[in-house]
Scaffold this motif. Sequence first.
Motif, PDB file in Angstrom:
ATOM      1  N   LEU A 132       0.874  -1.168   0.000  1.00  0.00           N
ATOM      2  CA  LEU A 132       0.000   0.000   0.000  1.00  0.00           C
ATOM      3  C   LEU A 132       0.910   1.216   0.000  1.00  0.00           C
ATOM      4  N   GLU A 133       0.935   1.921  -1.131  1.00  0.00           N
ATOM      5  CA  GLU A 133       1.922   2.976  -1.322  1.00  0.00           C
ATOM      6  C   GLU A 133       1.266   4.348  -1.419  1.00  0.00           C
ATOM      7  N   GLY A 134       2.071   5.369  -1.139  1.00  0.00           N
ATOM      8  CA  GLY A 134       1.607   6.740  -1.238  1.00  0.00           C
ATOM      9  C   GLY A 134       1.153   7.291   0.090  1.00  0.00           C
ATOM     10  N   ALA A 135       0.592   8.484   0.005  1.00  0.00           N
ATOM     11  CA  ALA A 135       0.108   9.182   1.193  1.00  0.00           C
ATOM     12  C   ALA A 135      -1.355   9.540   1.001  1.00  0.00           C
ATOM     13  N   PRO A 136      -2.148   9.446   2.066  1.00  0.00           N
ATOM     14  CA  PRO A 136      -3.562   9.803   1.965  1.00  0.00           C
ATOM     15  C   PRO A 136      -3.725  11.237   1.441  1.00  0.00           C
ATOM     16  N   PRO A 137      -4.749  11.514   0.698  1.00  0.00           N
ATOM     17  CA  PRO A 137      -5.962  10.709   0.536  1.00  0.00           C
ATOM     18  C   PRO A 137      -5.940   9.744  -0.659  1.00  0.00           C
ATOM     19  N   GLN A 138      -4.948   9.869  -1.570  1.00  0.00           N
ATOM     20  CA  GLN A 138      -4.922   8.987  -2.735  1.00  0.00           C
ATOM     21  C   GLN A 138      -3.627   8.197  -2.755  1.00  0.00           C
TER      22      GLN A 138
ATOM     23  N   ARG B 258      -8.441   3.051   7.227  1.00  0.00           N
ATOM     24  CA  ARG B 258      -7.998   3.451   8.566  1.00  0.00           C
ATOM     25  C   ARG B 258      -6.961   4.563   8.493  1.00  0.00           C
ATOM     26  N   LEU B 259      -6.105   4.515   7.486  1.00  0.00           N
ATOM     27  CA  LEU B 259      -5.044   5.511   7.327  1.00  0.00           C
ATOM     28  C   LEU B 259      -5.525   6.804   6.668  1.00  0.00           C
ATOM     29  N   GLY B 260      -6.771   6.823   6.193  1.00  0.00           N
ATOM     30  CA  GLY B 260      -7.313   8.041   5.599  1.00  0.00           C
ATOM     31  C   GLY B 260      -7.292   8.099   4.083  1.00  0.00           C
ATOM     32  N   PHE B 261      -6.984   6.979   3.426  1.00  0.00           N
ATOM     33  CA  PHE B 261      -7.059   6.958   1.961  1.00  0.00           C
ATOM     34  C   PHE B 261      -8.518   6.955   1.540  1.00  0.00           C
ATOM     35  N   VAL B 262      -8.820   7.621   0.434  1.00  0.00           N
ATOM     36  CA  VAL B 262     -10.174   7.612  -0.116  1.00  0.00           C
ATOM     37  C   VAL B 262     -10.214   6.962  -1.502  1.00  0.00           C
ATOM     38  N   ARG B 263      -9.051   6.828  -2.130  1.00  0.00           N
ATOM     39  CA  ARG B 263      -8.988   6.250  -3.469  1.00  0.00           C
ATOM     40  C   ARG B 263      -7.614   5.624  -3.675  1.00  0.00           C
ATOM     41  N   LEU B 264      -7.610   4.453  -4.307  1.00  0.00           N
ATOM     42  CA  LEU B 264      -6.367   3.812  -4.680  1.00  0.00           C
ATOM     43  C   LEU B 264      -6.387   3.527  -6.177  1.00  0.00           C
TER      44      LEU B 264
ATOM     45  N   PRO C 239       8.798  -1.664 -22.786  1.00  0.00           N
ATOM     46  CA  PRO C 239       8.478  -0.513 -23.642  1.00  0.00           C
ATOM     47  C   PRO C 239       7.350  -0.845 -24.623  1.00  0.00           C
ATOM     48  N   GLY C 240       6.395   0.078 -24.728  1.00  0.00           N
ATOM     49  CA  GLY C 240       5.278  -0.081 -25.643  1.00  0.00           C
ATOM     50  C   GLY C 240       4.113  -0.887 -25.100  1.00  0.00           C
ATOM     51  N   ARG C 241       4.278  -1.520 -23.969  1.00  0.00           N
ATOM     52  CA  ARG C 241       3.189  -2.306 -23.371  1.00  0.00           C
ATOM     53  C   ARG C 241       2.384  -1.406 -22.444  1.00  0.00           C
ATOM     54  N   GLU C 242       1.058  -1.558 -22.505  1.00  0.00           N
ATOM     55  CA  GLU C 242       0.191  -0.812 -21.599  1.00  0.00           C
ATOM     56  C   GLU C 242      -0.516  -1.776 -20.666  1.00  0.00           C
ATOM     57  N   LEU C 243      -0.754  -1.296 -19.458  1.00  0.00           N
ATOM     58  CA  LEU C 243      -1.461  -2.060 -18.437  1.00  0.00           C
ATOM     59  C   LEU C 243      -2.796  -1.396 -18.135  1.00  0.00           C
ATOM     60  N   PRO C 244      -3.804  -2.177 -17.762  1.00  0.00           N
ATOM     61  CA  PRO C 244      -5.058  -1.570 -17.312  1.00  0.00           C
ATOM     62  C   PRO C 244      -4.807  -0.696 -16.080  1.00  0.00           C
ATOM     63  N   LEU C 245      -5.328   0.504 -16.109  1.00  0.00           N
ATOM     64  CA  LEU C 245      -5.284   1.404 -14.959  1.00  0.00           C
ATOM     65  C   LEU C 245      -6.653   1.355 -14.302  1.00  0.00           C
ATOM     66  N   LEU C 246      -6.660   0.906 -13.054  1.00  0.00           N
ATOM     67  CA  LEU C 246      -7.901   0.745 -12.314  1.00  0.00           C
ATOM     68  C   LEU C 246      -7.929   1.713 -11.127  1.00  0.00           C
ATOM     69  N   GLU C 247      -9.131   1.949 -10.651  1.00  0.00           N
ATOM     70  CA  GLU C 247      -9.305   2.814  -9.482  1.00  0.00           C
ATOM     71  C   GLU C 247     -10.287   2.134  -8.537  1.00  0.00           C
ATOM     72  N   TYR C 248      -9.981   2.232  -7.259  1.00  0.00           N
ATOM     73  CA  TYR C 248     -10.851   1.670  -6.226  1.00  0.00           C
ATOM     74  C   TYR C 248     -11.207   2.772  -5.243  1.00  0.00           C
ATOM     75  N   GLU C 249     -12.497   3.055  -5.128  1.00  0.00           N
ATOM     76  CA  GLU C 249     -12.988   4.065  -4.198  1.00  0.00           C
ATOM     77  C   GLU C 249     -13.183   3.410  -2.833  1.00  0.00           C
ATOM     78  N   LEU C 250     -12.606   4.025  -1.813  1.00  0.00           N
ATOM     79  CA  LEU C 250     -12.710   3.499  -0.443  1.00  0.00           C
ATOM     80  C   LEU C 250     -13.857   4.193   0.265  1.00  0.00           C
ATOM     81  N   THR C 251     -14.993   3.577   0.214  1.00  0.00           N
ATOM     82  CA  THR C 251     -16.150   4.145   0.896  1.00  0.00           C
ATOM     83  C   THR C 251     -16.052   3.819   2.371  1.00  0.00           C
ATOM     84  N   PRO C 252     -16.489   4.744   3.222  1.00  0.00           N
ATOM     85  CA  PRO C 252     -16.440   4.478   4.678  1.00  0.00           C
ATOM     86  C   PRO C 252     -17.294   3.264   5.027  1.00  0.00           C
ATOM     87  N   ARG C 253     -16.829   2.536   6.025  1.00  0.00           N
ATOM     88  CA  ARG C 253     -17.618   1.371   6.489  1.00  0.00           C
ATOM     89  C   ARG C 253     -17.946   1.522   7.937  1.00  0.00           C
TER      90      ARG C 253
END
Length: 152
Positions: A66-72, A103-109, A138-152
Motif C-alpha cells: 500500500l503505497e503513497g500518502a492519503p488521501p490517494q 484506517r489511514l485516511g485513503f479515499v482512493r487507490l 516498452p510499448g506495453r500498456e497495463l489496465p489502470l484501475l481505481e478503487y474508491e474506499l467508501t467508509p464502512r
Amino acid sequence: MKVRPAQRAEAAALTEIALASKAHWGYDEAFLAACRDELTLHPADIERHRTTVAEEDGRVLGFTTLEGAPPQGVLGMMFVAPDALGRGIGRLLFEHTMTEARRLGFVRLTIDADPNAEPFYLAMGAVRVGATPSGSIPGRELPLLEYELTPR
C-alpha cells in the motif's frame, strides 16, 4: 491463515513470490527478466510500502503493498503464490489492505494491473479508468484501475 506486516528479512522471498506469480500467466523468461527490477522488493521497501503478507503454517502465500500518502494512494503490488491460487488469499489480502487504507485516511487507490489480474480487481469493485505504460516493457500498456474506499 493470518495476515500480518511483512518483515524486512522476507524481501527476497516476496520477490520470488511476485516472479513466480507473474510466470504463472505464461510469460516467457525474457519477459520475466525485463520485469525483475520492477518486481523486486528490497528490505528498505517493506515498511515504506506498507507490505502485508498472508501466512499459513509459517509459509508466506501472498503479499500486498500500500503505497503513497492519503488521501490517494496505490495498491502497488499484490501477488499470491501460484500453488495457493483459488483459496481466497487474494480476496483476504485485498480486503485487509482496503481496511488498512481506510484506517489511514485513503479515499482512493489506483492499481496498475496485469491484464490477467484485471478480472479479479473488477470483481472486487475496482473500475477501469484507462491504461498506463508498463514500467518494464516498452510499448506495453497495463489496465489502470481505481478503487474508491467508501467508509464502512
